[in-house]
Design a protein around this motif. Sequence first.
Motif, short mmCIF file in Angstrom:
data_model
loop_
_atom_site.label_atom_id
_atom_site.label_comp_id
_atom_site.label_asym_id
_atom_site.label_seq_id
_atom_site.Cartn_x
_atom_site.Cartn_y
_atom_site.Cartn_z
N VAL A 1 -112.67 31.52 -13.92
CA VAL A 1 -112.79 30.37 -14.79
C VAL A 1 -111.99 30.55 -16.07
N TYR B 1 -121.39 24.65 -34.93
CA TYR B 1 -122.54 24.68 -34.02
C TYR B 1 -122.63 26.02 -33.31
N LEU C 1 -116.11 31.51 -21.66
CA LEU C 1 -116.62 30.63 -20.61
C LEU C 1 -116.72 29.18 -21.04
N TYR C 2 -116.83 28.93 -22.34
CA TYR C 2 -116.93 27.54 -22.76
C TYR C 2 -115.59 26.90 -23.07
N ALA D 1 -112.23 20.63 -19.89
CA ALA D 1 -112.59 19.64 -18.87
C ALA D 1 -113.25 18.43 -19.52
N ILE E 1 -112.08 14.43 -19.44
CA ILE E 1 -112.97 13.34 -19.06
C ILE E 1 -113.13 12.36 -20.22
N ALA F 1 -113.45 16.58 -13.26
CA ALA F 1 -114.87 16.60 -12.93
C ALA F 1 -115.22 17.89 -12.19
N GLN G 1 -113.46 20.60 -12.28
CA GLN G 1 -113.26 21.69 -13.24
C GLN G 1 -114.51 21.90 -14.09
N LEU G 2 -115.08 20.79 -14.55
CA LEU G 2 -116.28 20.88 -15.38
C LEU G 2 -117.43 21.50 -14.60
N HIS H 1 -117.27 23.51 -12.06
CA HIS H 1 -116.95 24.91 -11.84
C HIS H 1 -117.23 25.74 -13.09
N ALA H 2 -116.80 25.22 -14.23
CA ALA H 2 -116.97 25.95 -15.49
C ALA H 2 -118.45 26.07 -15.84
N LEU H 3 -119.20 24.99 -15.64
CA LEU H 3 -120.63 25.04 -15.96
C LEU H 3 -121.37 25.98 -15.01
N ALA I 1 -120.12 28.59 -13.56
CA ALA I 1 -119.78 29.97 -13.92
C ALA I 1 -120.57 30.41 -15.14
N ALA I 2 -120.68 29.54 -16.13
CA ALA I 2 -121.44 29.88 -17.33
C ALA I 2 -122.89 30.17 -16.96
N ALA J 1 -123.98 31.15 -13.99
CA ALA J 1 -124.06 32.38 -13.21
C ALA J 1 -123.98 33.60 -14.12
N ALA J 2 -123.23 33.48 -15.20
CA ALA J 2 -123.08 34.60 -16.12
C ALA J 2 -124.26 34.68 -17.10
N LEU K 1 -125.32 32.15 -19.19
CA LEU K 1 -125.20 31.35 -20.41
C LEU K 1 -125.17 29.86 -20.10
N PRO K 2 -126.24 29.33 -19.51
CA PRO K 2 -126.23 27.89 -19.22
C PRO K 2 -126.22 27.12 -20.53
N PRO K 3 -125.60 25.95 -20.53
CA PRO K 3 -125.53 25.16 -21.75
C PRO K 3 -126.88 24.51 -22.04
N THR K 4 -127.29 24.53 -23.29
CA THR K 4 -128.47 23.76 -23.67
C THR K 4 -128.03 22.32 -23.86
N ARG L 1 -126.32 21.95 -27.12
CA ARG L 1 -124.92 22.37 -27.16
C ARG L 1 -124.03 21.31 -26.54
#
Lengths: 213, 213
Positions: free
Chosen positions: A56, A156, A178-179, A185, A189, B121, B123-124, B126-128, B130-131, B133-134, B136-139, B142
């Motif tokens: 990524v 933020y 990662l962000y 992306a 969009i 779409a 890409q987004l 995939h990136a989310l 990966a985050a 999986a690592a 660091l999911p987005p709140t 955020r």
Amino acid sequence: MRVSELVQRTGTPLATIKYYLREGLLPAGRSTAATQADYTEEHVRRVAVIRALSEVAGLPLAKIRQVLAVIDVPGDDLFAALGTAVGALPPYPREQGDDLPRARAAVERLGMRWDPDYPAAAQLEHALAAAEAAGLPPTGERLDAYGRAIGALAEYDIRAMPHGAGSAVEYAVLGTALYEPVLLALRRIAHQDAARRLLEGSAERPGERPPAG
Amino acid sequence: MRVSELVQRTGTPLATIKYYLREGLLPAGRSTAATQADYTEEHVRRVAVIRALSEVAGLPLAKIRQVLAVIDVPGDDLFAALGTAVGALPPYPREQGDDLPRARAAVERLGMRWDPDYPAAAQLEHALAAAEAAGLPPTGERLDAYGRAIGALAEYDIRAMPHGAGSAVEYAVLGTALYEPVLLALRRIAHQDAARRLLEGSAERPGERPPAG
DNA sequence: TGACTTCGGATAGTACAGGTATCCAATATA
DNA sequence: TATATTGGATACCTGTACTATCCGAAGTCA
């Protein structure tokens, strides 16, 4: 767990796992016998991080090794660790003079305090020089717009940063790497969305698809 | 001008120029004799664009070829051209289901209209993924912060877009590709700046360098 | 006019990254 | 005990982006 389970849990081929072990990206499992080793949840997570950074964020494995090393042993200087770790992220502009005229002008216009030795400064200079060479130099207006948006975003990120030293480094590095793709992306969009909103009602001919850029 | 001058003007080795000619990235010069051809300012600019897309934006040459082809012949459907051209930009997520659950949730939360078939779409998603999986999911918070910032930015980009069809495609493609690195570099510098401002006056020990993440 | 350079065009080779594949002997496991 | 799996080592492969060399024709300068 055994390798086979690590393979299955991470969806990564055995040959690749072995390659990561060889390259020192993945610590060896606890050896229980000459032909058996024990892997943990930490290994699963580590493989996920490696693949995220590689696929990524596009980091070469050599840089991933550096980044992981800093995460593993942040040392006692949080700020130095942050600088080292984030500095290991791509892109890697080739060395040039310490001048950075375009970057300096941009950052000063935005009223940011900065450190010209920080790798991002050279990245900015390189990117601005390339845009200029390709015939798309940034207007002051564009810089202002970018600066405002990015400033809010960065603030933020920093506010949401955890406080412990080790977790701060990991947050900074993984968050930065990662962000970035998430950001890019979203931008594409948002372009599509903005174009649609701004052109809707203007001279759109029937049958035309809404813009995608 | 002759090749030697093109080499000197662009700072690109002759072997590389020849390679770009072979690969069809650079149109041949007007042949004036069996061993002589004439190159123009257009060639100089084209080489600059190729190198910018390659070095700064990190596009593989195969994709650069596609992008240039769309810029050269945008066709009569501006929106299709924009979609094709920007869709050729990296990264290139591998195909997956049409589900895109994370991307869908994110975009809907931000109130954007979107086209799930648009490459960004995937890409987004995939990136989310990966985050996540690592670890660091987005709140939601955020995502909101990112969406607000990016939305403002995208709106500026679209408003500043030129009106002619050919120039719009070129603007969209080069602007998307070339300003991504600018954006990312600015973000890192803004992180540094924000960290300094927010930590200044808090528990900073003397002798410590300001944060770099 | 003749030596020297440059050119277009073709082909082959290089360097690196990131894996893959295969083999082996030592265990696990059924 | 028969079969499968493992760690470890090594060799191999694929793709990308050049880089180098050679050739013969044509331009350039003395």
